[in-house]
Scaffold this motif. Structure first.
Motif, PDB file in Angstrom:
ATOM      1  N   GLU A  87     -42.919   5.164  22.096  1.00  0.00           N
ATOM      2  CA  GLU A  87     -44.085   6.001  21.786  1.00  0.00           C
ATOM      3  C   GLU A  87     -45.074   5.207  20.913  1.00  0.00           C
ATOM      4  OE1 GLU A  87     -42.880   9.447  19.589  1.00  0.00           O
ATOM      5  OE2 GLU A  87     -44.919  10.241  19.482  1.00  0.00           O
ATOM      6  N   TYR A 142     -32.286  -2.792  16.009  1.00  0.00           N
ATOM      7  CA  TYR A 142     -31.453  -1.980  15.126  1.00  0.00           C
ATOM      8  C   TYR A 142     -30.064  -2.600  15.091  1.00  0.00           C
ATOM      9  CZ  TYR A 142     -34.923   1.747  14.942  1.00  0.00           C
ATOM     10  OH  TYR A 142     -36.058   2.473  14.715  1.00  0.00           O
ATOM     11  N   GLN A 189     -39.427   7.898   8.290  1.00  0.00           N
ATOM     12  CA  GLN A 189     -38.527   8.713   9.119  1.00  0.00           C
ATOM     13  C   GLN A 189     -37.097   8.704   8.568  1.00  0.00           C
ATOM     14  OE1 GLN A 189     -38.587   8.310  13.405  1.00  0.00           O
ATOM     15  NE2 GLN A 189     -40.641   7.430  13.354  1.00  0.00           N
ATOM     16  N   ALA A 190     -36.711   7.566   7.968  1.00  0.00           N
ATOM     17  CA  ALA A 190     -35.335   7.442   7.479  1.00  0.00           C
ATOM     18  C   ALA A 190     -35.049   8.408   6.331  1.00  0.00           C
ATOM     19  CB  ALA A 190     -35.066   6.005   7.030  1.00  0.00           C
ATOM     20  N   VAL A 195     -35.165  -1.728   7.009  1.00  0.00           N
ATOM     21  CA  VAL A 195     -35.205  -0.272   6.872  1.00  0.00           C
ATOM     22  C   VAL A 195     -33.830   0.289   7.203  1.00  0.00           C
ATOM     23  CG1 VAL A 195     -36.297   1.863   7.642  1.00  0.00           C
ATOM     24  CG2 VAL A 195     -37.636  -0.248   7.548  1.00  0.00           C
ATOM     25  N   PHE A 213     -30.953   3.356   7.682  1.00  0.00           N
ATOM     26  CA  PHE A 213     -30.770   4.749   8.102  1.00  0.00           C
ATOM     27  C   PHE A 213     -29.327   5.149   7.846  1.00  0.00           C
ATOM     28  CE2 PHE A 213     -34.237   3.043  10.488  1.00  0.00           C
ATOM     29  CZ  PHE A 213     -35.115   4.090  10.715  1.00  0.00           C
ATOM     30  N   TYR A 235     -39.041   6.652  19.896  1.00  0.00           N
ATOM     31  CA  TYR A 235     -40.175   6.422  19.005  1.00  0.00           C
ATOM     32  C   TYR A 235     -40.755   5.014  19.196  1.00  0.00           C
ATOM     33  CZ  TYR A 235     -42.924   5.549  14.838  1.00  0.00           C
ATOM     34  OH  TYR A 235     -43.947   5.195  14.000  1.00  0.00           O
ATOM     35  N   GLU A 281     -41.020   4.199  10.584  1.00  0.00           N
ATOM     36  CA  GLU A 281     -39.560   4.278  10.482  1.00  0.00           C
ATOM     37  C   GLU A 281     -39.032   4.482   9.059  1.00  0.00           C
ATOM     38  OE1 GLU A 281     -41.259   2.178  12.286  1.00  0.00           O
ATOM     39  OE2 GLU A 281     -40.314   1.794  14.227  1.00  0.00           O
ATOM     40  N   GLN A 294     -32.906  -1.405  10.711  1.00  0.00           N
ATOM     41  CA  GLN A 294     -33.912  -2.086  11.520  1.00  0.00           C
ATOM     42  C   GLN A 294     -34.489  -3.227  10.696  1.00  0.00           C
ATOM     43  OE1 GLN A 294     -37.540   0.024  12.775  1.00  0.00           O
ATOM     44  NE2 GLN A 294     -37.406  -0.978  14.762  1.00  0.00           N
ATOM     45  N   PRO A 323     -41.220  -2.452  13.412  1.00  0.00           N
ATOM     46  CA  PRO A 323     -40.978  -1.485  14.505  1.00  0.00           C
ATOM     47  C   PRO A 323     -40.566  -2.141  15.822  1.00  0.00           C
ATOM     48  CG  PRO A 323     -43.303  -1.537  13.882  1.00  0.00           C
ATOM     49  CD  PRO A 323     -42.585  -2.378  12.898  1.00  0.00           C
ATOM     50  N   MET A 360     -34.927   7.252  17.859  1.00  0.00           N
ATOM     51  CA  MET A 360     -35.581   6.048  17.324  1.00  0.00           C
ATOM     52  C   MET A 360     -36.023   5.133  18.474  1.00  0.00           C
ATOM     53  SD  MET A 360     -35.493   7.008  14.280  1.00  0.00           S
ATOM     54  CE  MET A 360     -36.558   5.695  13.697  1.00  0.00           C
TER      55      MET A 360
END
Lengths: 516, 160
Positions: A434, A389, B86-87, A417, A419, A431, B83, A381, A385, A428
């Motif tokens: 949310e 992605y 979270q990762a 970020v 993952f 989220y 995030e 990402q 937020p 995700m």
């Protein structure tokens, strides 16, 4: 003569024990009768090595890390004060590959200087820009920033010089400089690092902005999540005022500029510029409709320059070294450098300042060394937020505002970020909705209601309840939020959602074998 | 703390801050720093002093996540939900924090020691998962690390 030892005071270094290490070094030196001068610097941004202790040996600074309080006695035993070998020894700090390959302009002093020492700041080129600006006409200062090609580093990437010119050209009794230090995006920490590690750089940038547009008062709107940055900024502002870098006669220019830090109160939306203005005025952080632009009617209705921390902190070097020096970094219309922040599931997390044009693949693998878990990196990402992605086949696109926009992504504040393949992208996406529901200011319906309905639709989609219909509904909802929201909060929440759907459909239970 | 004493503190902070432009937020911070929360009578006192309606003051207090309208425990522990955390396992940490303390977000443990809150980014993303304990930030906190933090907070209280 005492040996100079640097131990970071940066929040993240301290979250890993830097304060305890500093205390242990002071205690151990006293016990052994050795003269040590402890200096507290920012972080060099190599967080896997924090707490990173540096010893000044001749012309060099030698690094040891990560140092724990328990390891300090052993470092003294080994003779680290004279640069002796030790299992934690890393050699000359500047030669560490991760740091040596960077192009640090804005972060040139961060981690190098004692954060609160004006003498060190000046010794490393500080206040040269302000001194020059104080002898120039406001128009000439604005032109210098315009010519440098600096665009807002907070996310929107609007040309800083144009914004300043609007404020300069708007007549008013009172104008303001408002620094947006409400760095709320997950994965971003460069504002915090800069404010904690080189606070005078921000102060200098704001003072230059003040002289450039005729503003006499500045506010730093700081997140309440950054208590250490608050302490450091307030100390630095007091010290700068005592010496005359701030106050009624900035560097003998006969012009006034002063600064105050105001704390936010845990609302992400106050990172949006007009919501921030409302909050600074003591109200709920609800976004304002534009126009009027804040540059014309901003704080308390007056013309206001609103810039992010990194934008303002980029100004001193532009004034000190000239527009061309800065503009020569970068590519296309993305000029200069950006401090990229690497976090999430990565081996070497931290801050990498480079000219625009670097790729995600270089950052993720050459600098960060791949995932921390050793598993494949599946999604990244970029831009906080509300950023998209991206899957691996997008890792080679050069980081440049226009090229990212062209693929439905954004660079934003430069937060990255990562993952690994254990991530559930449907979760995700959920989220993201949310988060928007929690943080929406509530003023416009698409954002306030859309995000709540978005969570529900994704839940139904994941439950397998009439998938085709839920997917169509989610698309339509995203359209409404994107096109109908008053600001980027609702307008960009669809970015992470849509990119997750587009690149990782299987996570949503969508059968890709039937896709065209 | 008696309500009278609270009133004095609120009045003191209002007097100290009321003349600044945009005074409401700084005063609310000062009150919460002094008392740990914003007691109900502060709404009326602030409205009177700043010439605002009580609805406006209430609206501001409740808009911001930072301001509390109930007294917190002796320590506030915030777990980052964003995030970057979270990762690297924040969801597991959140679940563990709630289960081990026996509270949900916004609640305080039965012994009054710890209030648990969510937070969306502490700027400690390079050292995730992150937890804030009062004004101190801890990095790379796994479930065991969380338990050690809680044990330490409770041990400090016993020894204090």
């Amino acid at each position: 003569m005492s040996v100079i030892v640097y131990v970071p005071l940066d929040s993240s270094a301290c979250a890993l024990g830097a304060d305890a290490v500093a205390q242990a070094i002071a205690r151990e030196a006293e016990r052994r009768g050795l003269a040590v001068e402890l200096r507290r610097n920012g972080s060099r941004g190599m967080y896997w090595l924090e707490p990173l202790v540096e010893v000044v040996c001749g012309e060099q600074r030698l690094a040891y890390g990560p140092v724990t309080a328990e390891a300090v006695a052993g470092l003294f035993d080994a003779g680290f004060l004279s640069g002796a070998a030790h299992p934690l020894a890393l050699g000359p700090t500047e030669a560490i590959d991760f740091l040596a390959r960077q192009q640090r302009l804005t972060f040139a002093r961060v981690g190098v200087v004692d954060a609160l020492s004006i003498a060190e700041y000046v010794a490393h080129g500080g206040f040269v820009g302000l001194a020059r600006a104080s002898t120039m006409t406001p128009e000439a200062v604005v032109k210098e920033v315009t010519d440098a090609g600096l665009r807002g580093r907070g996310g929107a990437a609007f040309p800083t010089g144009i914004k300043w010119k609007t404020v300069l050209d708007t007549p008013a009794e009172q104008k303001y400089i408002a620094c947006n230090a409400d760095e709320g995006d997950s994965g971003t920490f460069s504002d915090r690092m800069l404010m904690e590690g080189d606070p005078y750089c921000l102060i200098e940038g704001m003072a230059i902005a003040g002289l450039a547009v005729g503003a006499t008062q500045g506010y730093i709107y700081l997140r309440s999540e950054y208590p250490r940055a608050l302490d450091i900024l307030e100390s630095a502002i007091r010290a700068a005022r005592e010496i005359g870098y701030l106050g009624s006669n900035v560097m003998g220019s006969g012009r006034a500029f002063d600064l105050e830090v105001r704390l936010g109160a845990g609302a992400y939306i106050c990172g949006e510029e007009t919501a921030m203005l409302e909050s600074l005025e003591g109200k709920r952080g609800i976004v304002r409709a534009k126009p009027p632009l804040p540059a014309i009617a901003g704080l308390f209705g007056q013309p206001t320059v609103i810039n992010n921390v990194i934008s303002l902190a980029s100004v001193p070097i532009i004034l000190a070294k000239g527009a061309a020096h800065y503009r020569d970094f970068g590519l296309g219309r993305s000029r200069g450098t950006l401090p990229f922040q690497l976090s999430g599931n990565l081996k070497r997390t931290g801050l990498v300042e480079l000219a625009f044009g670097v790729t995600l693949r270089e950052l993720l693998f050459d600098y960060a060394g791949g995932s921390a878990s050793g598993r494949p990196i599946r999604a990244v990402q970029v831009g906080g937020p509300l950023g998209a992605y991206l899957p691996e086949d997008q890792f080679d696109t050069p980081l440049d505002y226009e090229q990212y926009a062209a693929m439905g992504a954004m660079i934003g504040h430069g937060g990255i970020v990562a993952f690994d393949d254990s991530v559930d992208m449907a979760q995700m996406a959920r989220y993201a909705m949310e988060f928007c529901a929690v943080e929406s200011c509530g003023k416009c319906t698409p954002c306030r209601i859309g995000s709540t309905r978005g969570v529900e639709v994704i839940d139904r989609l994941l439950a397998g309840d009439d998938r085709g219909r839920q997917l169509a509904l989610l698309e339509s909802l995203c359209d409404t939020m994107e096109k109908g929201s008053l600001c980027a909060m609702g307008g960009m929440t669809p970015y992470p959602v849509r990119s997750a759907l587009k690149y990782f459909p299987r996570d949503f239970g969508i059968d890709t074998s039937r896709a065209a | 703390m008696s309500e009278l004493h609270q009133d004095e503190i609120i009045a003191r902070e209002i007097a100290a801050g009321r003349d600044a432009p945009g005074a409401l937020l700084p005063i609310l911070h000062a009150i919460q720093n002094a008392l740990g929360w914003i007691p109900p009578q502060a709404t009326r006192m602030l409205a009177d002093a700043l010439l605002l309606s009580r609805a406006e003051v209430h609206g501001v207090i409740t808009f911001y996540h930072h301001f509390r309208t109930h007294p917190p425990g002796r320590h506030v522990v915030q777990v980052c939900r964003a995030e970057a955390c979270q990762a690297v396992g924040a969801a597991r940490l959140e679940a563990h924090a709630k289960a081990s303390l026996g509270v949900d977000y916004g609640e305080t443990t039965a012994d009054g020691a710890i209030t648990l809150e969510p937070v969306y980014c502490l700027g400690n993303c390079a050292c995730s998962p992150s937890v804030r304990i009062d004004d101190e930030i801890a990095g790379r906190v796994d479930c065991d690390g969380f338990d050690r933090i809680v044990e330490r907070l409770r041990a400090e209280e016993v020894s204090a």
